[in-house]
Design an enzyme around this catalytic site. Structure first.
Site, PDB file in Angstrom:
ATOM      1  N   HIS A  82       2.366  13.294 -47.847  1.00 54.30           N
ATOM      2  CA  HIS A  82       1.094  13.618 -47.197  1.00 54.30           C
ATOM      3  C   HIS A  82       0.031  13.853 -48.252  1.00 54.30           C
ATOM      4  O   HIS A  82       0.251  14.583 -49.218  1.00 54.30           O
ATOM      5  CB  HIS A  82       1.209  14.877 -46.330  1.00 54.30           C
ATOM      6  CG  HIS A  82      -0.112  15.290 -45.746  1.00 54.30           C
ATOM      7  ND1 HIS A  82      -0.642  14.669 -44.640  1.00 54.30           N
ATOM      8  CD2 HIS A  82      -1.022  16.212 -46.137  1.00 54.30           C
ATOM      9  CE1 HIS A  82      -1.829  15.209 -44.373  1.00 54.30           C
ATOM     10  NE2 HIS A  82      -2.081  16.146 -45.263  1.00 54.30           N
ATOM     11  N   ASP A 161      -1.573  22.566 -32.414  1.00 54.95           N
ATOM     12  CA  ASP A 161      -2.399  22.412 -33.619  1.00 54.95           C
ATOM     13  C   ASP A 161      -3.706  21.705 -33.288  1.00 54.95           C
ATOM     14  O   ASP A 161      -4.771  22.104 -33.761  1.00 54.95           O
ATOM     15  CB  ASP A 161      -1.628  21.632 -34.684  1.00 54.95           C
ATOM     16  CG  ASP A 161      -2.508  21.294 -35.880  1.00 54.95           C
ATOM     17  OD1 ASP A 161      -3.029  22.232 -36.497  1.00 54.95           O
ATOM     18  OD2 ASP A 161      -2.693  20.099 -36.167  1.00 54.95           O
ATOM     19  N   ARG A 168     -11.055  26.091 -34.273  1.00 50.00           N
ATOM     20  CA  ARG A 168     -11.423  26.528 -35.628  1.00 50.00           C
ATOM     21  C   ARG A 168     -12.684  25.823 -36.101  1.00 50.00           C
ATOM     22  O   ARG A 168     -13.511  26.406 -36.795  1.00 50.00           O
ATOM     23  CB  ARG A 168     -10.271  26.236 -36.604  1.00 50.00           C
ATOM     24  CG  ARG A 168      -9.079  27.163 -36.462  1.00 50.00           C
ATOM     25  CD  ARG A 168      -7.859  26.609 -37.193  1.00 50.00           C
ATOM     26  NE  ARG A 168      -8.150  26.330 -38.590  1.00 50.00           N
ATOM     27  CZ  ARG A 168      -7.517  25.399 -39.314  1.00 50.00           C
ATOM     28  NH1 ARG A 168      -6.564  24.655 -38.775  1.00 50.00           N
ATOM     29  NH2 ARG A 168      -7.829  25.211 -40.585  1.00 50.00           N
ATOM     30  N   SER A 183      -1.144  23.971 -40.229  1.00 52.00           N
ATOM     31  CA  SER A 183      -1.594  22.784 -39.493  1.00 52.00           C
ATOM     32  C   SER A 183      -0.985  21.516 -40.093  1.00 52.00           C
ATOM     33  O   SER A 183      -0.393  20.683 -39.386  1.00 52.00           O
ATOM     34  CB  SER A 183      -3.125  22.719 -39.528  1.00 52.00           C
ATOM     35  OG  SER A 183      -3.589  21.495 -38.994  1.00 52.00           O
ATOM     36  N   LYS A 187       2.615  19.072 -38.548  1.00 55.56           N
ATOM     37  CA  LYS A 187       2.627  17.636 -38.231  1.00 55.56           C
ATOM     38  C   LYS A 187       3.705  16.896 -39.022  1.00 55.56           C
ATOM     39  O   LYS A 187       4.371  16.012 -38.504  1.00 55.56           O
ATOM     40  CB  LYS A 187       1.241  17.034 -38.495  1.00 55.56           C
ATOM     41  CG  LYS A 187       0.171  17.505 -37.533  1.00 55.56           C
ATOM     42  CD  LYS A 187      -1.116  16.741 -37.668  1.00 55.56           C
ATOM     43  CE  LYS A 187      -1.986  17.238 -38.778  1.00 55.56           C
ATOM     44  NZ  LYS A 187      -2.718  18.476 -38.475  1.00 55.56           N
TER      45      LYS A 187
END
Length: 434
Positions: A82, A161, A168, A183, A187
């Site tokens: 990621h 999320d 947010r 968050s 995922k």
């Protein structure tokens, strides 16, 4: 259990239990806890933070709010990568076939981009026929057969999320390390990874502008991953200037092909070898980082990485011949050079500003409804530390409109030249764990 009591508890800096965090996430997802209470809860976290256990509990509660992808039918250790995002971040296009070529299964779920350029899915759709809407069984079969497949994200992955992030965004609580870390990690975990390599960007084009903030986020995510049973590590890399040269979907696919041939930008190749080495190590396909890197360099040199990319594209309906003939990728109608106005060394390329210029051409989405033009974008001709003479190209614009005056002006404002020699910034600042 009452939400108001839990808001008060967190407001006063006390630690919430696993059950209390599960109560909050479940209640908010189902609508039993209203937005105004969840906003107060997020603000309490923003100011008081969370312990490592709370962060792990919040992550897993969000994982459990929706679908969890079961990849157990795929042989081997599934390692996901990621990136926290940046400009010209072509790493996934290179890494997926590169590590697959040494036997690491890459079962990648990717999304579309909102911002400077498209996401991995948009970039792959530059290739005629490429299909990301494949069913789960086909996805698993392709990974077992070819070691690599990429699919679009399911709609019901971590709905808690998605709902919390939207809140947010309008309550000034985005920049909270516990909330950002949980968050991202929710995922990755819901997507079925056994191990996770994180590329945390820092600099002008990154979400985390300062190195200290990037290190804090990286450490938080590594701790969450390891605390919930996923072998996790992070690389902190530079995004003060764009990665590689290309910014734009088809342009980045071509750059990925060049890199898999060993002919790409050196910074992109080096970062992919660094991230890829950790992926190979976590997948238990090498006993050391040095051995992992040697294997990756070998498959670039002998052509296996490029061949794996071709097989991957063809297996999902794409035209694999673009690997041999990148002119089959979408081409812009106009190619316009932006020339240096003076002699000097490039001392700054403001990554997010250059990214905005590419978005104005149509390379990215300003809103979710925006249409991406896959052919357009920018190609840098010089990077920080390099010398340019007046009249030499600084940037090449690929556009489908002839009037690019506004884009040129943005580029000139984004690139600074100086008479003093400047060193290029480091590519990798740190790794966690070291």
């Amino acid at each position: 259990m009452r939400m108001v009591d839990l808001i008060e508890k967190k407001r006063d800096g006390r630690e919430l239990t696993t059950e209390e965090i599960q109560f909050v996430v479940k209640g908010f997802t189902t609508g039993d806890i209203p937005d105004y209470q969840m906003s107060a809860f997020a603000m309490a976290i923003y100011f008081k933070g969370m312990t490592e256990q709370e962060r792990a509990d919040l992550t897993m509660a969000m994982v459990d709010s929706g679908d969890v992808i079961d990849l157990s039918a795929i042989e081997g250790v599934k390692v996901d990568k990621h990136s926290t995002g940046g400009v010209g971040d072509t790493t996934t296009l290179v890494l997926a076939p590169l590590v697959a070529a040494v036997g690491v299964p890459v079962a990648k779920m990717s999304g579309r981009g909102l911002g400077h350029t498209g996401g991995t899915i948009d970039k792959l759709e530059s290739i005629a026929g490429f299909d990301v809407e494949i069913d789960k069984q086909t996805f698993i079969n392709l990974v077992n057969k070819n070691k690599v497949a990429v699919v679009g994200q399911t709609g019901n992955l971590t709905p808690a999320d998605k709902k919390l992030y939207a809140l947010r965004d309008v309550t000034a609580t985005v920049n909270s390390i516990p909330l950002i870390a949980s968050s991202i990690m929710s995922k990755k975990i819901a997507a079925g990874a056994d191990a996770i390599v994180l590329d945390v960007k820092t600099g002008a084009g990154a979400f985390m502008k300062s190195l200290d903030d990037a290190k804090e986020l990286a450490q938080a995510m590594v701790n969450i991953g390891n605390n919930v049973g996923r072998n996790t590590m992070a690389v902190i890399s530079d995004m003060s200037q764009p990665l590689g040269y290309a910014i734009g979907n088809a342009l980045e696919v071509k750059e990925a092909i060049d890199t898999l041939k060993g002919e790409g930008p050196k910074d992109l190749e080096e970062l992919c070898l660094t991230l890829g080495s950790y992926m190979v190590l976590l997948a238990e396909k090498a006993s050391s980082l040095q051995e992992a890197r040697q294997k990756l360099e070998e498959v670039i040199q002998n052509g296996q990485a490029l061949e794996t990319f071709k097989i991957f594209l063809s297996s999902q309906g794409g035209d694999g011949s673009v690997v041999d003939d990148p002119t089959k990728l979408p081409q812009a109608n106009y190619v316009i050079e932006v020339e240096a106005k003076q002699d000097g060394y490039v001392s700054e390329i403001v990554a997010d500003s250059i990214g905005t210029a590419a978005m104005w051409l149509g390379a990215g989405r300003a809103t979710k409804e925006s249409e991406i033009d896959l052919a357009v974008g920018l190609v840098l001709r010089k990077k920080i530390g390099e010398y340019v003479k007046a009249g030499e190209p600084l940037v090449t614009i690929h556009s489908n409109t002839e009037d690019v005056a506004k884009v040129k002006e943005k580029i000139y404002k984004s690139i600074t030249l100086t008479s003093e020699k400047v060193d290029a910034p480091p590519l990798v600042y740190d790794t966690i764990p070291n």
